[in-house]
Write an enzyme that holds these catalytic residues in place. Structure first.
Site, PDB file in Angstrom:
ATOM      1  N   ILE A 128       0.840  -1.204   0.000  1.00  0.00           N
ATOM      2  CA  ILE A 128       0.000   0.000   0.000  1.00  0.00           C
ATOM      3  C   ILE A 128       0.879   1.260   0.000  1.00  0.00           C
ATOM      4  O   ILE A 128       0.559   2.264   0.621  1.00  0.00           O
ATOM      5  CB  ILE A 128      -0.968   0.021   1.202  1.00  0.00           C
ATOM      6  N   PRO A 130       1.458   3.700  -2.126  1.00  0.00           N
ATOM      7  CA  PRO A 130       0.867   5.002  -2.452  1.00  0.00           C
ATOM      8  C   PRO A 130       0.111   5.639  -1.279  1.00  0.00           C
ATOM      9  O   PRO A 130       0.076   6.865  -1.154  1.00  0.00           O
ATOM     10  CB  PRO A 130      -0.070   4.683  -3.617  1.00  0.00           C
ATOM     11  N   TYR A 131      -0.477   4.811  -0.428  1.00  0.00           N
ATOM     12  CA  TYR A 131      -1.162   5.325   0.763  1.00  0.00           C
ATOM     13  C   TYR A 131      -0.154   6.003   1.697  1.00  0.00           C
ATOM     14  O   TYR A 131      -0.400   7.094   2.212  1.00  0.00           O
ATOM     15  CB  TYR A 131      -1.866   4.168   1.468  1.00  0.00           C
ATOM     16  N   TYR A 132       0.997   5.371   1.887  1.00  0.00           N
ATOM     17  CA  TYR A 132       2.032   5.963   2.734  1.00  0.00           C
ATOM     18  C   TYR A 132       2.593   7.244   2.120  1.00  0.00           C
ATOM     19  O   TYR A 132       2.906   8.202   2.840  1.00  0.00           O
ATOM     20  CB  TYR A 132       3.153   4.950   2.987  1.00  0.00           C
TER      21      TYR A 132
END
Length: 219
Positions: A128, A130-132
């Site tokens: 994940i 891109p979330y970070y």
């Protein structure tokens, strides 16, 4: 002094608990920011004031949600079922637009729910990533915004009953437990509003042995 608090993402699992805690407080009045009409009705039934604004709206529309507010608690997120386009639009651009709106309306206090380890690329989950990225740069923007911020980076969220106790450090990099109940994150967010030791601070938090109040005083 009574404080009006806008909860962005009030319909989420943490946001709902923040609203309930503030509703029962004698120092704060929650205002739930939601994006669907049926959500407005749900909060009205609980006696909670609402504003109907979407995070993908303009900064000007978001400013309308800030009328008479003293603080913002940002608990919104795109969720795991959406694409990374929504991650960019909600977790990054949506967050930044709320900061811009708060700044424009003179709402100085801003509490942000981020992600555990978002400050350090070495700890980002590859699945994940891109979330970070979104959380990392939203946090950086907040730190440079001039707002009085607190950035809370919780570990793995659970629906266990809250204990009222946490482990809170600027950066947690070792240990056996990285879980934290959402109930304790909600309590922590509420406690940060009036804890000057938490002003202009960013930290990781997981379950622990120290009361939330004491942990915040020690950062």
């Amino acid at each position: 002094m009574h404080v009006n608090v806008l909860i962005v993402g009030a319909n989420g699992q943490i946001g709902t608990q923040v609203v309930d805690l503030l509703k029962d407080s004698d120092k704060h009045t929650p205002v739930a920011m939601v994006r669907k009409e049926e959500q407005v009705e749900e909060f009205k039934e609980k006696g909670v004031q609402t504003v109907l604004v979407d995070l993908e709206s303009s900064v000007e529309e978001l400013e309308s949600a800030m009328d008479n507010m003293d603080a913002v608690v940002f608990t919104a997120g795109s969720g795991g079922s959406t694409g990374y386009d929504k991650t960019l639009l909600i977790d990054l651009d949506g967050a930044v637009k709320v900061m811009e709106a708060a700044k424009a309306k003179g709402v100085d206090r801003f509490v942000m729910v981020s992600a555990f380890g978002a400050d350090n690329r070495d700890y980002w989950n590859e699945s994940i990533k891109p979330y970070y990225v979104a959380k990392h740069y939203a946090d950086l923007y907040l730190e440079g915004s001039g707002l009085t911020y607190t950035i809370v980076r919780p570990g793995a969220l659970t629906n266990d009953e809250g204990t009222g106790k946490v482990r809170l450090e600027e950066a947690i990099r070792s240990g056996d437990n990285f879980d934290i109940p959402r109930a304790d994150v909600a309590r922590l967010l509420v406690e940060t509003l009036d804890t000057e030791a938490a002003y202009n601070k960013a930290f990781d938090v997981v379950g622990g042995d120290t009361s939330i109040k004491e942990a915040l005083k020690s950062i």
